[in-house]
Design a protein around this motif. Structure first.
Motif, PDB file in Angstrom:
ATOM      1  N   LYS A 132      43.829  56.050   8.489  1.00  0.00           N
ATOM      2  CA  LYS A 132      43.067  54.806   8.555  1.00  0.00           C
ATOM      3  C   LYS A 132      41.652  55.013   8.019  1.00  0.00           C
ATOM      4  O   LYS A 132      41.073  56.085   8.153  1.00  0.00           O
ATOM      5  CB  LYS A 132      43.001  54.289   9.991  1.00  0.00           C
ATOM      6  CG  LYS A 132      44.321  53.770  10.534  1.00  0.00           C
ATOM      7  CD  LYS A 132      44.165  53.253  11.950  1.00  0.00           C
ATOM      8  CE  LYS A 132      45.480  52.708  12.485  1.00  0.00           C
ATOM      9  NZ  LYS A 132      45.351  52.233  13.881  1.00  0.00           N
ATOM     10  N   LEU A 133      41.115  53.953   7.455  1.00  0.00           N
ATOM     11  CA  LEU A 133      39.728  53.985   6.995  1.00  0.00           C
ATOM     12  C   LEU A 133      38.795  54.139   8.195  1.00  0.00           C
ATOM     13  O   LEU A 133      37.755  54.790   8.117  1.00  0.00           O
ATOM     14  CB  LEU A 133      39.409  52.711   6.217  1.00  0.00           C
ATOM     15  CG  LEU A 133      38.031  52.631   5.545  1.00  0.00           C
ATOM     16  CD1 LEU A 133      37.835  53.791   4.588  1.00  0.00           C
ATOM     17  CD2 LEU A 133      37.874  51.300   4.829  1.00  0.00           C
ATOM     18  N   CYS A 134      39.185  53.544   9.320  1.00  0.00           N
ATOM     19  CA  CYS A 134      38.422  53.719  10.564  1.00  0.00           C
ATOM     20  C   CYS A 134      38.770  55.083  11.157  1.00  0.00           C
ATOM     21  O   CYS A 134      39.924  55.343  11.511  1.00  0.00           O
ATOM     22  CB  CYS A 134      38.766  52.621  11.569  1.00  0.00           C
ATOM     23  SG  CYS A 134      37.987  52.859  13.180  1.00  0.00           S
ATOM     24  N   SER A 135      37.793  55.939  11.262  1.00  0.00           N
ATOM     25  CA  SER A 135      38.037  57.287  11.782  1.00  0.00           C
ATOM     26  C   SER A 135      37.955  57.347  13.305  1.00  0.00           C
ATOM     27  O   SER A 135      38.024  58.432  13.886  1.00  0.00           O
ATOM     28  CB  SER A 135      37.019  58.269  11.185  1.00  0.00           C
ATOM     29  OG  SER A 135      35.693  57.882  11.532  1.00  0.00           O
ATOM     30  N   TYR A 136      37.831  56.188  13.935  1.00  0.00           N
ATOM     31  CA  TYR A 136      37.690  56.143  15.389  1.00  0.00           C
ATOM     32  C   TYR A 136      38.929  55.552  16.069  1.00  0.00           C
ATOM     33  O   TYR A 136      39.042  55.586  17.283  1.00  0.00           O
ATOM     34  CB  TYR A 136      36.485  55.290  15.790  1.00  0.00           C
ATOM     35  CG  TYR A 136      35.183  55.712  15.160  1.00  0.00           C
ATOM     36  CD1 TYR A 136      34.337  56.621  15.783  1.00  0.00           C
ATOM     37  CD2 TYR A 136      34.780  55.190  13.922  1.00  0.00           C
ATOM     38  CE1 TYR A 136      33.129  57.005  15.206  1.00  0.00           C
ATOM     39  CE2 TYR A 136      33.577  55.563  13.340  1.00  0.00           C
ATOM     40  CZ  TYR A 136      32.759  56.473  13.987  1.00  0.00           C
ATOM     41  OH  TYR A 136      31.574  56.851  13.408  1.00  0.00           O
ATOM     42  N   GLY A 137      39.846  54.956  15.283  1.00  0.00           N
ATOM     43  CA  GLY A 137      40.925  54.170  15.853  1.00  0.00           C
ATOM     44  C   GLY A 137      42.172  54.947  16.236  1.00  0.00           C
ATOM     45  O   GLY A 137      42.312  56.144  15.956  1.00  0.00           O
ATOM     46  N   CYS A 138      43.097  54.221  16.860  1.00  0.00           N
ATOM     47  CA  CYS A 138      44.363  54.793  17.323  1.00  0.00           C
ATOM     48  C   CYS A 138      45.184  55.253  16.117  1.00  0.00           C
ATOM     49  O   CYS A 138      45.399  54.507  15.161  1.00  0.00           O
ATOM     50  CB  CYS A 138      45.138  53.747  18.117  1.00  0.00           C
ATOM     51  SG  CYS A 138      46.760  54.300  18.699  1.00  0.00           S
TER      52      CYS A 138
END
Length: 273
Positions: A132-138
């Motif tokens: 994912k582009l979000c490195s914080y997500g599930c």
């Protein structure tokens, strides 16, 4: 022929007497309450209390090293029963449940690549933080589901984890298993939550996920005094010591990161309002 037999019999008799004496001398007295406490405990042997199992926890209870409330799996009725056995007062405590602080499923969280490694969140996190582009997500590879001994976590079609509150015992195993530190134990009576873990600035966060928190502070500013949601490092956080109760506050969130979750045990899911 009789002599060897007699000698062996004498040796057996002496050994038996020795063992009997040793058993009395070195006997460890067991508190009669321990069996009653063992019967009262959930018997999950999950280790969430910090002990190897329920038997060790019951021994620590009797020794006064822990209290009835230190078993995270037990409900209030069980804690009251343990208190009665031990002769100690047990106060009311809010039940907690695990909550996945992410709603960045396949339809809203944008990808930057493809992960082809081992099907493990921990492994994916080590290789660029996942796809994912979000490195914080599930990451959606079910490490939390694997460690849950109660079948309280399922993976959704959106590729993210979801807790089934009626099965969750708040043991905390999933909290420790998540490499993204996305899972928190929250009071079941809390209704308003920020389901995001992204601390990037607004534009970068929005580029990564359509439902990310932008750190805009609109939720925080909706409280005239004593804010129950505070923004730190571009991420809003609910103060679960005094969670907000007015559900209208979620309407000020421009992305939907601030949302309502009712822990309805009959529906057996984290149910959006």
């Amino acid at each position: 022929m009789l002599m060897p037999t007699a000698i062996l019999a004498a040796i057996g008799l002496i050994s038996g007497l020795g063992l009997a004496i040793a058993a009395r001398v070195f006997a460890v007295e067991v508190d009669p309450r321990q069996e009653e406490i063992n019967d009262g405990l959930p018997g999950a042997n999950c280790g969430a209390c910090g002990f190897a199992g329920c038997a060790d926890f019951s021994a620590a209870l009797i020794e006064g090293k822990v209290g009835p409330a230190d078993c995270p799996v037990s409900d209030q009725a069980t804690r009251q029963l343990l208190g009665e056995i031990l002769g100690v007062a047990v106060g009311e405590s809010a039940r907690k449940v695990a909550l996945i602080m992410c709603q960045g499923g396949l339809s809203v969280a944008h990808k930057e690549g493809r992960y082809n490694g081992q099907a493990s969140c921990a492994s994916a996190d080590l290789i660029g933080g996942g796809e994912k582009l979000c490195s914080y997500g599930c990451l959606g590879l079910a490490d939390c589901q694997e460690v849950c001994a109660f079948g309280a976590i399922e993976m959704t079609e959106e590729g993210i984890a979801r807790v089934i509150p009626s099965r969750c015992t708040a043991c905390g195993k999933c909290v420790a298993a998540c490499p993204k530190h996305l899972i928190s134990l929250v009071p079941t009576d809390a209704e308003i939550h920020v389901l995001c873990n992204n601390t990037d600035k607004g534009a970068a966060a929005r580029k990564a996920c359509d439902v990310s928190c932008l750190g805009c502070k609109k939720c925080e500013k909706s409280f005239d005094e004593d804010p129950r949601i505070v923004v730190h490092n571009y991420l809003a956080k609910v103060d679960y010591r005094k969670p907000p109760t007015d559900q209208a506050v979620v309407e000020v969130c421009p992305t939907g990161a601030l949302t309502v979750r009712l822990f309805d045990h009959q529906d057996q899911e984290q149910r959006p309002l």
